[in-house]
Write a protein that holds these residues in place. Structure first.
Motif, PDB file in Angstrom:
ATOM      1  N   ARG A   1       1.052  -1.063  -0.177  1.00 19.24           N
ATOM      2  CA  ARG A   1      -0.395   0.035   0.089  1.00 19.24           C
ATOM      3  C   ARG A   1       0.862   1.050  -0.033  1.00 19.24           C
ATOM      4  O   ARG A   1       0.436   1.708  -0.904  1.00 19.24           O
ATOM      5  CB  ARG A   1      -0.404   0.072   1.258  1.00 19.24           C
TER       6      ARG A   1
ATOM      7  N   PRO B   1      -1.116   1.574  22.957  1.00 22.80           N
ATOM      8  CA  PRO B   1       0.507   1.749  22.272  1.00 22.80           C
ATOM      9  C   PRO B   1       0.184   2.532  22.300  1.00 22.80           C
ATOM     10  O   PRO B   1      -0.352   3.817  21.423  1.00 22.80           O
ATOM     11  CB  PRO B   1       0.192   0.296  21.377  1.00 22.80           C
ATOM     12  N   GLY B   2       1.879   3.277  21.818  1.00 26.15           N
ATOM     13  CA  GLY B   2       2.691   4.383  21.505  1.00 26.15           C
ATOM     14  C   GLY B   2       2.063   5.756  22.303  1.00 26.15           C
ATOM     15  O   GLY B   2       2.298   6.363  21.709  1.00 26.15           O
TER      16      GLY B   2
ATOM     17  N   ARG C   1       5.736  -4.423  23.167  1.00 28.21           N
ATOM     18  CA  ARG C   1       4.967  -2.880  22.803  1.00 28.21           C
ATOM     19  C   ARG C   1       3.959  -2.892  24.084  1.00 28.21           C
ATOM     20  O   ARG C   1       2.783  -4.133  23.645  1.00 28.21           O
ATOM     21  CB  ARG C   1       4.862  -2.333  22.094  1.00 28.21           C
TER      22      ARG C   1
ATOM     23  N   GLY D   1       4.346  -4.754   7.954  1.00 28.31           N
ATOM     24  CA  GLY D   1       5.672  -3.401   7.093  1.00 28.31           C
ATOM     25  C   GLY D   1       6.859  -3.684   8.093  1.00 28.31           C
ATOM     26  O   GLY D   1       7.285  -4.227   8.354  1.00 28.31           O
TER      27      GLY D   1
ATOM     28  N   ASP E   1      -1.431   2.328  12.734  1.00 26.08           N
ATOM     29  CA  ASP E   1      -1.380   0.900  11.942  1.00 26.08           C
ATOM     30  C   ASP E   1      -3.180   0.059  12.871  1.00 26.08           C
ATOM     31  O   ASP E   1      -3.112  -0.836  11.583  1.00 26.08           O
ATOM     32  CB  ASP E   1      -0.054  -0.309  12.665  1.00 26.08           C
TER      33      ASP E   1
ATOM     34  N   PHE F   1       5.127  -0.904   3.325  1.00 23.12           N
ATOM     35  CA  PHE F   1       3.545  -1.185   4.478  1.00 23.12           C
ATOM     36  C   PHE F   1       2.683  -1.763   3.109  1.00 23.12           C
ATOM     37  O   PHE F   1       2.192  -1.395   2.177  1.00 23.12           O
ATOM     38  CB  PHE F   1       2.650   0.203   4.563  1.00 23.12           C
TER      39      PHE F   1
ATOM     40  N   LEU G   1       1.424  -7.600  10.864  1.00 16.72           N
ATOM     41  CA  LEU G   1      -0.575  -6.873  11.907  1.00 16.72           C
ATOM     42  C   LEU G   1      -0.603  -7.567  12.705  1.00 16.72           C
ATOM     43  O   LEU G   1      -1.202  -8.953  12.260  1.00 16.72           O
ATOM     44  CB  LEU G   1      -1.421  -6.668   9.700  1.00 16.72           C
TER      45      LEU G   1
ATOM     46  N   VAL H   1      -2.750   2.840   9.354  1.00 15.66           N
ATOM     47  CA  VAL H   1      -2.936   1.639   8.057  1.00 15.66           C
ATOM     48  C   VAL H   1      -1.438   1.144   7.848  1.00 15.66           C
ATOM     49  O   VAL H   1      -0.382   0.377   6.992  1.00 15.66           O
ATOM     50  CB  VAL H   1      -3.246   1.436   6.592  1.00 15.66           C
ATOM     51  N   ALA H   2       0.101   1.706   8.499  1.00 13.06           N
ATOM     52  CA  ALA H   2       1.054   1.175   8.663  1.00 13.06           C
ATOM     53  C   ALA H   2       1.560   0.498   9.597  1.00 13.06           C
ATOM     54  O   ALA H   2       2.068   1.047  10.536  1.00 13.06           O
ATOM     55  CB  ALA H   2       2.011   2.712   8.480  1.00 13.06           C
ATOM     56  N   PRO H   3       1.217  -0.830   8.972  1.00 13.10           N
ATOM     57  CA  PRO H   3       1.319  -2.438  10.663  1.00 13.10           C
ATOM     58  C   PRO H   3       3.184  -1.622  10.509  1.00 13.10           C
ATOM     59  O   PRO H   3       4.592  -1.172  10.096  1.00 13.10           O
ATOM     60  CB  PRO H   3       2.110  -3.371   9.590  1.00 13.10           C
ATOM     61  N   GLY H   4       3.037  -1.608  12.183  1.00  9.26           N
ATOM     62  CA  GLY H   4       4.685  -2.042  13.084  1.00  9.26           C
ATOM     63  C   GLY H   4       4.291  -0.397  13.582  1.00  9.26           C
ATOM     64  O   GLY H   4       5.039  -0.562  14.265  1.00  9.26           O
ATOM     65  N   ASN H   5       3.565   0.672  13.003  1.00 15.65           N
ATOM     66  CA  ASN H   5       3.611   1.177  13.757  1.00 15.65           C
ATOM     67  C   ASN H   5       2.235   1.462  15.284  1.00 15.65           C
ATOM     68  O   ASN H   5       1.285   1.519  14.821  1.00 15.65           O
ATOM     69  CB  ASN H   5       3.228   2.655  13.069  1.00 15.65           C
ATOM     70  N   ASP H   6       2.752   2.195  16.202  1.00 15.83           N
ATOM     71  CA  ASP H   6       1.571   2.139  17.375  1.00 15.83           C
ATOM     72  C   ASP H   6       0.971   3.674  16.980  1.00 15.83           C
ATOM     73  O   ASP H   6      -0.090   4.141  16.765  1.00 15.83           O
ATOM     74  CB  ASP H   6       2.528   1.897  18.808  1.00 15.83           C
TER      75      ASP H   6
ATOM     76  N   ALA I   1      -5.369  -0.452  10.060  1.00 14.82           N
ATOM     77  CA  ALA I   1      -5.427  -1.863   8.410  1.00 14.82           C
ATOM     78  C   ALA I   1      -5.833  -2.945   8.208  1.00 14.82           C
ATOM     79  O   ALA I   1      -5.858  -2.962   7.381  1.00 14.82           O
ATOM     80  CB  ALA I   1      -3.903  -1.443   9.318  1.00 14.82           C
TER      81      ALA I   1
ATOM     82  N   SER J   1       7.542  -6.020  10.670  1.00 17.12           N
ATOM     83  CA  SER J   1       5.921  -6.445  11.525  1.00 17.12           C
ATOM     84  C   SER J   1       4.470  -6.658  10.489  1.00 17.12           C
ATOM     85  O   SER J   1       3.930  -6.432  10.173  1.00 17.12           O
ATOM     86  CB  SER J   1       5.824  -4.640  11.570  1.00 17.12           C
TER      87      SER J   1
END
Lengths: 383, 383, 383, 383
Positions: free
Chosen positions: B160, D316-317, D298, B274, C169, B269, B290, C256-261, C172, B288
């Protein structure tokens, strides 16, 4: 004009060896050596086969190191230096033969498997006027050089604390039981000597701390442990260090610490600041002057001092790694060999580890094993 | 038996050059090449002097590349491949001559300074049956190969978003005004072409994204900027990317971003996970999946897939860096050259960048400059 | 003597709400507020139940916000301030009622769902002499204050580049299809407004960049995307920024960016240095003066400037986080309310975000949606 | 319905104190306490002034803790719990008085300044049926709970190695000579007890290791050092740990390690994997299952187990920090107090540190000082 390349031989490092290939790349990287001869295995057949596979001429591919020493000595274009990359127990016998043949030595660590042998070899090397390098390769990193220069220039003030650690995890399970070559000989007292983890990587940590601080502990206290059932050599060691100037330190090395590949890390704290360097991210050095914001000294930048720049190859952000640091040892030895040829003095900036470092490592292992055997008591270290 | 080493020549890379020395180390590292000839500078005197300083024989040290091509073609032991490491404007003229001489090409990037020239050269190379590699060296890192294999194996699902950036800071001040050689030619339209930052490093970022994802944008929108007064070429560029499958991306490259040495970073991603990789810490890849905890894929461990293992040299925790990745390109080219000699098929695992990547980079620069000149509008990219 | 605590009401924030609980902790943390009244849900039953569960007296637990405003206005101990923590579409109607009642406002972001409403509300607030804070909470972090003070004090020189990003994410996959409350309303145009990701988190990133640099872009170009099938609002947005002084920027926000909280990150590059701050590790700020080693400014140390110290609570190494930063906004509003009571001037050090920031965020969303709808073209931003 | 808030008193924590303010925020954060009474300083004037400044009613602001205990016991709305936040030497006398008054105790660490006093107080508390918490606050972090649950659930297999460290740098210079309040009492044997660094932070590290592993060492060997001239208590300590099951460990605590703010770090290695957690980045836990890629657990994600989720506040985050972890201890104590009121069983998930942990810490300090005084020899630890 370019200097002619140094004629290099190799003993050990045949099929399946890890460190032999590393030495060959290290020798080649800066183009200061030409590998021309070898006895690459204790097995004559394998020695010959290994030599062919790396392109050594058949006339200089030897079945054993004694033949090699003799034959090379008889040639006008014989080797000038030899790399000894055998298992530990063979370092001394091979070194003896080539010292007698007047060949400079580049030997892997630990120097020997016993303190007596190390003492003898050191004394012999001292009288030989030959170069005897021991490949404590981590001292070749530019930022290790930077750190050493800072400490020795007094930027940290008096050193108070040395924390050095070297965790790995590759022996957390009984890998030697699978026949894996590295695990096999490194856990075998006959080939590794009486120290396992402490000899294999504890000596690296110990040498690095000494290299950077210039300080050698007077007393140590250690506890070695074997965690993996059936293993014959220690796979974990804790060491406390007492330095003569009142500084204190600790060294931890382990081969059974899951999540650690090759986690050599050195932290040094002085009156005026602290340094922190990790081998797995060798291109940055954390420098914390007391009371100020920590600085990230990045390899190759103008923040790196002359001692670092001297052995630097690539611009900042173009990471250098393990092979480059290893190559730096080789290249410094080459410079020393060239200097020795012409009877000129070697560049005073050369700082590669020598048999003195090799001896100190063996003396540490000896003291550690005595301390641990006695139940974890303080022991003096032979200097 | 070891393969004989490939006879290599070099054009450019004389005194004061950065990238020439890198190419030489890269060629040497895995022992697959022997550098035997060179025309190392546009200045004949300097060419000869440079060749001597790196140990090239005087009979194969040439004052210019045309003489070199002619003389080498006349030898039975003439060069099989040539490394072109000149400033950008000379890539095409030199490549032309050596293609005509039937010599394999290893050319630095960007391929050419104009799209027309790139198109012409690509077409010529396509018909030549010679190997034409372009040293997009960052594609040589083992974990970049791992990432590519993951994406192409569908582990991320449909892609994406592609975020790629390449900040540096070495041109944040007008370094070219000091006469520094690198800054001088890289900010000179006559030698660099019409793209500054976008050509020098933007192309690397673009190629890396393509290399890993296999996707090429259909349209781009760009804004190039010159921040340093008096500079003639862009030193910062923002690019938005539209892919045909609906994916979107952004590329930022800068040479005026203080605190960044060589900060190439690629994030990808997809529907299912990702990836995040940074060139300055190339020995770890953040993966990562999902909904699960991120994994740190470390180079050399059993977590690295076959595509990574294939080009890996050292065990985990023994960091590989820039030179190793560069050497991987050379070594793969060597394998392809050997395969071409014997008319056998090249190993399908070979994935070094070719003139097709070189062309794509020039096409990107062309589209970027057109977009930016038009005020920042969407432009198709020539494929 | 301690100041009496400010009497606070809350609208929204009942069962299942995330942000209401955060506001309550934030109000409580520094002991400057007493929560005394609430209309915690649009559903009267749920409002009453929610109020009981958090210990509000039943006499001040209201079924709806209009009743609450009226009843509280009639009390001598009525609320002095109200926290509006409803879905976005209710911010304006609730704020209108309480502004009319002479109650200070602490409103969540984005301010409104349309630009017209934002403009009207801003104009009304401007004439009211009441305090109208908008909880762009990330501006409450001590090191964000430090960064702002550095930029505005000229330590970076003229700003050239602003890179801000905010990847997450959590959307996602089509989470809204499961009925999850947060996903449900945040992807619903009726309650969120026409911006999805851009309104929810893009506005945070935009405000943070403005807060630190003091600069507002004149033109923006955007591309919003919906990646998850069936979703009605954007879940990813790329924005390019043109500032009046020639600076350039980019903003990327994604859900929608997996790995990002919650990966809000701000980088600012000026002539003289660069700053890098990441919300997920908020206790350190990377400061790179051009040509020097990067510094790690750690929260609470003497390296932190007065603007940071002013809102700092704990010593270095005792990490502060999201709730503390949020509480700082509340505590600064409390100080402003106290100052307004006594007709004294508010402390000039107060820097909490106001309805002006709220308006700017809505104006950005408006421009982004217009730009994207037009195919990705440059649009002016209403100031 | 919300539980009524617990009526809390405080002894110590007046002007200039650091930890008193922390306890007040911790008590307030989850709204489970109401601070209603205090004797905030050993100086009556200062006690009264401090109470006023934080808004305590003058009728419940006491000149000394004995008066407070008596007066509060006489009220029907007297305090249910008391927070003891004095210098160390006063913990026991104050606790004695409030235990006698039937008040639950929340006491700072270390519990007492002598082992005898700790033993006596522990025995008294054991028979009292009152809750006696000791604020080893680092055990309140969600990921510490996660780690504990993993270890105790066997996910690491048998534990082999425990490495815990706690470096700081705030006492690297003789700060006590400046009159700084914290440095003054923490380096004074009369108020701190015979342990300096070891008591102040070594006990935290020790408790954390025990909390997570559930293991208590049988023998320890220590070397305490005073590095700053003129200082009266240790500012650095190295400790080796021997556990009954054969596991080995090391603990290093220092207040003279430049570059370290509050660097508590715990690493645990078992047969099946390793954990690594750092207090300064508490929102991530590194989990390395043997032979697999390390995972970043995390805080707040679905990767966090139930033990972590139980004490988690934010998504998270959205980083939680020191105050949140501290508040968790308070909130768990509140739940235990409520349970004790109604004679119901406390929630078995409650895991706050008690006087047993307090005793263990004092016993460790005692053993460390004996070991070090004897020249660094192995000593049993009283359990």
């Amino acid at each position: 004009m370019a200097e002619p390349r140094i004629r290099l031989g190799m003993v050990g490092g045949g099929e399946g060896a890890f460190i032999g290939a590393v030495h060959r790349i290290a020798a080649r990287l800066d183009d200061r050596y030409e590998l021309v001869a070898g006895a690459l295995s204790a097995s004559p057949d394998k020695a010959i086969r290994s030599a062919a596979s790396i392109g050594l001429g058949s006339d200089r591919s030897y079945p054993d190191f004694r033949t090699m020493a003799q034959a090379e000595a008889a040639r006008t274009d014989g080797i000038e230096a030899v790399a000894i990359v055998t298992p530990n127990h063979m370092h001394a016998p091979v070194a003896d033969v080539f010292l007698d043949a007047g060949v400079h030595i580049i030997c892997d660590k630990p120097l020997t498997t016993t303190l007596e042998e190390a003492r003898r070899l050191r004394d012999k090397a001292r009288t030989s006027r030959l170069i005897f390098a021991v490949t404590y390769n981590y001292s070749g990193y530019p930022l290790v050089r930077h750190a050493r220069s800072m400490v020795q220039g007094g930027e940290l003030g008096a050193i108070r604390i040395v924390q050095v650690e070297y965790p790995q995890d590759w022996l957390a399970a009984p890998l030697e039981a699978t026949g894996q070559k590295q695990a096999d000989w490194r856990t075998d007292p006959a080939r590794s000597g009486a120290g396992g983890c402490v000899g294999d990587i504890g000596t690296h940590a110990y040498q690095l701390a000494h290299f950077v601080t210039g300080m050698m502990p007077e007393q140590i206290l250690a506890e070695t442990t074997i965690f993996v059932p059936g293993r014959r050599l220690d796979d974990n060691v804790q060491i406390l260090l007492r330095y003569g100037n009142g500084a204190r330190g600790a060294l931890w090395a382990s081969q059974v610490a899951p999540g650690n590949d090759n986690g050599l890390r050195l932290r040094i704290f002085g009156e005026k600041g602290g340094l922190d360097w990790r081998q797995e991210e060798p291109n940055v050095l954390n420098w914390s002057p007391l009371g100020e914001a920590p600085r990230l000294i990045r390899r190759g930048t103008t923040s790196m001092n002359a001692a670092g720049q001297r052995v630097n190859r690539t611009p900042p952000g173009h990471p250098e790694g393990y092979l480059e640091a290893f190559a730096t040892i080789y290249t410094e030895v080459a410079a020393a060999i060239v200097a020795s040829r012409t009877a000129s003095l070697a560049d005073p900036g050369l700082t590669f580890p020598t048999i003195e470092d090799g001896f100190a490592g063996v003396a540490m292992v000896d003291a550690v094993l005595r301390s641990s055997a006695a139940g974890g008591v303080w022991m003096p270290v032979e200097l």
